[in-house]
Design an enzyme around this catalytic site. Structure first.
Site, PDB file in Angstrom:
ATOM      1  N   LEU A 544       0.856  -1.186  -0.027  1.00 42.05           N
ATOM      2  CA  LEU A 544       0.025  -0.133  -0.060  1.00 42.05           C
ATOM      3  C   LEU A 544       0.792   1.220   0.091  1.00 42.05           C
ATOM      4  CD1 LEU A 544      -2.595  -1.017   2.730  1.00 42.05           C
ATOM      5  CD2 LEU A 544      -2.977  -0.853   0.143  1.00 42.05           C
ATOM      6  N   GLY A 550       8.509   1.542   7.817  1.00 46.35           N
ATOM      7  CA  GLY A 550       8.787   0.369   6.688  1.00 46.35           C
ATOM      8  C   GLY A 550       7.470   0.416   5.821  1.00 46.35           C
ATOM      9  N   ASP A 663       3.680  13.685  15.948  1.00 48.64           N
ATOM     10  CA  ASP A 663       3.816  13.251  14.597  1.00 48.64           C
ATOM     11  C   ASP A 663       2.449  13.409  13.729  1.00 48.64           C
ATOM     12  OD1 ASP A 663       5.520  13.267  11.973  1.00 48.64           O
ATOM     13  OD2 ASP A 663       5.842  10.972  12.311  1.00 48.64           O
TER      14      ASP A 663
END
Length: 853
Positions: A544, A550, A663
């Site tokens: 995706l 990762g 984040d």
């Protein structure tokens, strides 16, 4: 004398009103009309629909329209004078001297719109029916009958209602077409239109101007091929509805006189309609008891719904990283830019595909554009294959059941356009040459041979030593179960203990082990073999995307559940600490606007997190793409803004722990099937103790463009750091532009700066994404922009808390004026837009610069 006459007229009007209450009148006659100046209207006999004058949206113009009478939101389903509005409140709707219905401007007596039909008698009347249909009737007084001369159902605007035919009249040539409004303020025909195409098998097209934009697929006797299953929420419960079930309620008629599809009107308290909106979204809406319209189905839903997105002789698959692939036997003409055309790999002289040709079955397919097809009734698949083989130009065939008593097949000729894969598709048989056919046969033989070899080895053993096999099986199960439990228990203890040592909330605890034992974390541990099977051994087509953690893969568990699998990369800047941190935090958090962690996998060198699958991927996948952003109207964007805000509020205030995400960015906001936002990626999150207000760190983690100034420059972070990130997100959602992108030729290079200068000059609405600029409520958008600017103030103390920000967004109370933000992070022109999570400290700013605004 004049006074007596006036009194007489008044008395008659009073008597008339007693026998005919205003809300009960559903007819217009020569003597009875409705006037805008007197706020008059028609109401159908059952009170379902109302006809009257209205002004759409922010417009001051007046139109005659029909809308639902019994719901709180004015939902206009038909407009008479949509291209000739009245510019005052002197409009009159009446039967004219020719017996036609007409709209007049009362000031100059000019006709702005008329039914304009041949009226055989002067004795006509108009009636509003409970179906929403306005009919013009000719009365035969002798025979006591009425004949329909004209009806609004034959001339829809942007809406289809139950009982309305959608198709064409073959004798008169009348085509039923719906066309979108130009905008929510202007009902004039917009650039999108829907109509039934009768060539080949009947299929619905949406056009953008004169160019096909979306195709529902051919009618196959049960449904329109290409319309997938949908899920809606009614009464708080998720309910599955399939397009086939819904379309089975339709009547399909194709005879010498007419060709149409009709959804029968049923006696129901639930109102429904099909609307084509100004953005080119075809949607079925159902009125819900919660006083809102619920989207039952909409199209286009994804990129593959765009007509012929991949060109001719190609297949589109939304689940693949590369959506478009050429069909078997075809290859891209230009590999670097192959979408332009898929061409045959091998040219065969003569007819068809040459000697040894045949057909390959493609499963779960939206059938190609049927305009270049032919239907053969009462044919089996084998007979259809022979029929296709007879023609040199036949490229494929499929089985269809047009009617219950006319089953057969379709054959296609020439190029195959607008094909895609989807779960409710059907089989299509593609004509291929000998090379492709042989390759396909060998692939199937491999699978069959592999299964046979396995059977040759396993069957004798099982038959000869069943007892031994059973004993071995149960011993293995016992050992695996014991080993698995021990592994999970050890990992769980290790995970919590090691993560606890690095988190302030746990660091001060006198007994970390007791916290580990008492932690009620419900977490499933998956075997590596299960994950490998779910992702086809981490196939590239299942990938995706990839982030700092990762790669992320789409997978399907043995129970059929679709999941997203984050696989920790060995080269990732993030490591085991971030992995443990994310497992610990998400497992403890439960909120509808936080992504749900289903489990994890830690085996050998692999470390993976398994999440619920989000079909619309992340917010940046939609909001920053010129075509995909069309799926996000203002209502959806505002819901996303509020959902993100509620998720952050839960982290800061409502959960058992005070958590700073650190984040927050568009790529970490995932969207589920209903486009509800879910915050993800807690690898760099931090937990605050009960008395902490801020923390200083020597390692700055996050993404440039979203980080607050005090965090980037000095390493200080707090809940107000997340508020800053939320402010940036809010402005990005409104504008459809990234905050951190470098525009070398644009003096307004950064979104915060650009927004502030427009706000200061009173032109803040200029930042609004052009795709929603004409349909969003200005005051609501201005309030959101103002909240966004308040959230990105330089001083953390001047930023609102998340609870205050939600109140600001949801209420009409006056807001404080934002100050000029003077801080931004700017990338060098040759630097990529990248995340610095776990890779760059606050002292490493070589490629970045601070700029005053």
């Amino acid at each position: 004398m004049g006074r007596k006459r006036a009194l007489s007229v008044s008395a008659l009007l009073v008597i008339f009103s007693l026998f005919y209450p205003a809300d009960a009148i559903d007819i217009i006659t020569r003597k009875r009309f409705i006037s805008d100046g007197h706020n008059e209207s028609l109401v159908s006999s059952g009170g379902i629909f109302r006809l009257g004058f209205f002004s759409p949206g922010q417009s001051r113009f007046r139109y005659i329209g029909i809308w639902f009478n019994k719901i709180s939101i004015q939902s206009v389903v038909w407009v008479a004078n949509r291209v000739t509005p009245i510019k005052n409140f002197a409009g009159i709707f009446k039967i004219d001297e020719n017996g036609n219905l007409a709209v007049f401007d009362g000031n100059d007596s000019s006709s702005l719109w008329s039914t304009n039909v041949s009226v055989p008698t002067r004795s006509t009347k108009a009636k509003l029916l409970d179906s929403g249909n306005l009919v013009l009737l000719a009365e035969n007084e002798r025979e006591k009958t009425e004949t329909i001369l004209w009806q609004s159902f034959d001339y829809p605007t942007d809406t289809l209602l139950p009982g309305m035919k959608f198709g064409l009249n073959k004798k008169t040539g009348l085509i039923h077409t719906i066309s979108s409004w130009k905008s929510s303020d202007d009902p004039a025909p917009g650039e999108f239109s829907n109509r039934l195409d009768p060539s080949g098998l009947p299929q619905f097209f949406m056009y953008k101007g004169t160019i096909p934009y979306w195709r529902a697929g051919p009618w196959n006797g049960r449904n329109l091929n290409g319309m997938p299953d949908v899920t809606i929420h009614l009464n708080g419960h998720e309910t599955e509805y399939s397009s086939q079930m819904e379309l089975n309620n339709y009547t399909f008629v194709n005879n010498d006189n007419e060709l149409y599809v009709l959804h029968p009107a049923k006696n129901s308290t639930r109102f429904s309609m099909v609307v084509l909106d100004s953005r080119g979204t075809h949607q079925r809406l159902i009125w819900h008891e919660s006083k809102t319209w619920t989207k039952f189905w909409m199209a286009p839903q994804d990129l593959c719904d765009e007509y012929a997105r991949c060109g001719a002789n190609a297949m589109c698959d939304e689940d693949m990283t590369v959506h478009c692939t050429c069909l078997l036997g075809f290859e891209p003409l230009h590999p670097q830019d192959w979408k332009l055309k898929c061409v045959e790999k091998r040219k065969v002289d003569g007819c068809g595909k040459g000697n040894g040709e045949g057909f390959v079955r493609l499963e779960r397919v939206k059938l190609p554009d049927a305009r270049m097809s032919k239907f053969h009734s009462n044919m089996s698949l084998k007979e259809c294959e022979l029929e296709c083989s007879k023609s040199c130009n036949c490229t494929g065939f499929a089985s269809v059941d047009i009617y219950e008593d006319a089953r057969g097949c379709m054959v296609w000729f020439g190029e195959l356009k607008d094909m895609r894969l989807y779960k409710d598709g059907q089989d299509f048989y593609l004509r291929v040459d000998a090379v492709e056919l042989e390759a396909n046969v060998q692939e199937k033989s491999k699978n069959i041979l592999g299964n046979k070899r396995l059977a040759i080895i396993v069957v004798p053993v099982v038959m000869e030593v069943p007892l031994l096999a059973a004993c071995f099986y149960y011993a293995w199960r016992w050992h695996a179960k014991r080993k698995g439990k021990k592994r999970i228990q050890n990992f769980r203890s290790m995970l919590l203990a090691e993560s606890a040592a690095s988190l302030p909330y746990y660091r001060d605890s006198p007994n970390v082990q007791s916290r580990t034992e008492n932690s009620n974390i419900e977490l499933t541990f998956f075997d590596l073999s299960t994950i490998i099977a779910a992702t086809d051994n981490f196939s590239s087509v299942k990938k995706l995307g990839e982030g700092g953690f990762g790669p992320v893969y789409k997978g399907q568990l043995p129970n059929g559940q679709e999941v997203a699998i984050k696989r920790l990369s060995r080269n990732s800047g993030q490591g085991i600490a971030e992995f443990k941190n994310e497992v610990l935090l998400i497992a403890k958090l439960q909120h509808k606007n936080l992504v749900q962690l289903l489990g994890c996998c830690i085996e050998k060198d692999e470390k993976m997190l398994i999440y619920e699958f989000m079909p619309y991927k992340s917010l940046d996948y939609l909001i920053f793409d010129e075509s995909r952003k069309l799926l996000l109207d203002w209502e959806k964007r505002f819901d996303i803004i509020l959902g993100i805000a509620r998720g952050i509020l839960y982290l800061h205030q409502d959960s058992r722990l005070t958590i700073i995400h650190r984040d927050l960015k568009a790529s970490n906001i995932l969207l589920d099937r209903e486009m509800k936002p879910k915050i993800s990626d807690f690898g760099t999150a931090r937990i605050f103790g009960g008395d902490q207000t801020h923390v200083k760190t020597n390692k700055v983690v996050g993404t440039f463009g979203y980080m607050s100034p005090e965090y980037t420059l000095r390493g200080f972070f707090s809940t107000k750091s997340d508020v800053f990130s939320f402010g940036v997100l809010l402005l990005e959602i409104i504008s459809g532009k990234k905050n951190s992108v470098f525009y070398p030729d644009n003096p307004f290079s950064y979104l915060i700066k650009y927004t502030w200068e427009l706000w200061r000059d009173g032109n803040a609405l200029e930042i609004v994404d052009s795709s929603i600029a004409n349909s969003c409520p200005p005051q609501e958008v201005l309030r959101c922009i103002q909240v966004g600017l308040l959230c990105v103030q330089d001083d953390p103390r001047e930023r609102p808390s998340m609870s205050t920000a939600i109140l600001m967004l949801s209420n009409e109370t006056p807001l404080p004026s934002p100050k000029q933000p003077t801080y931004s992070i700017r990338r060098a022109q040759n630097e990529p837009d990248w995340s610095i999570a776990g890779t760059v400290s606050s002292n490493n700013e070589a490629s970045w610069a601070c700029s005053n605004m």
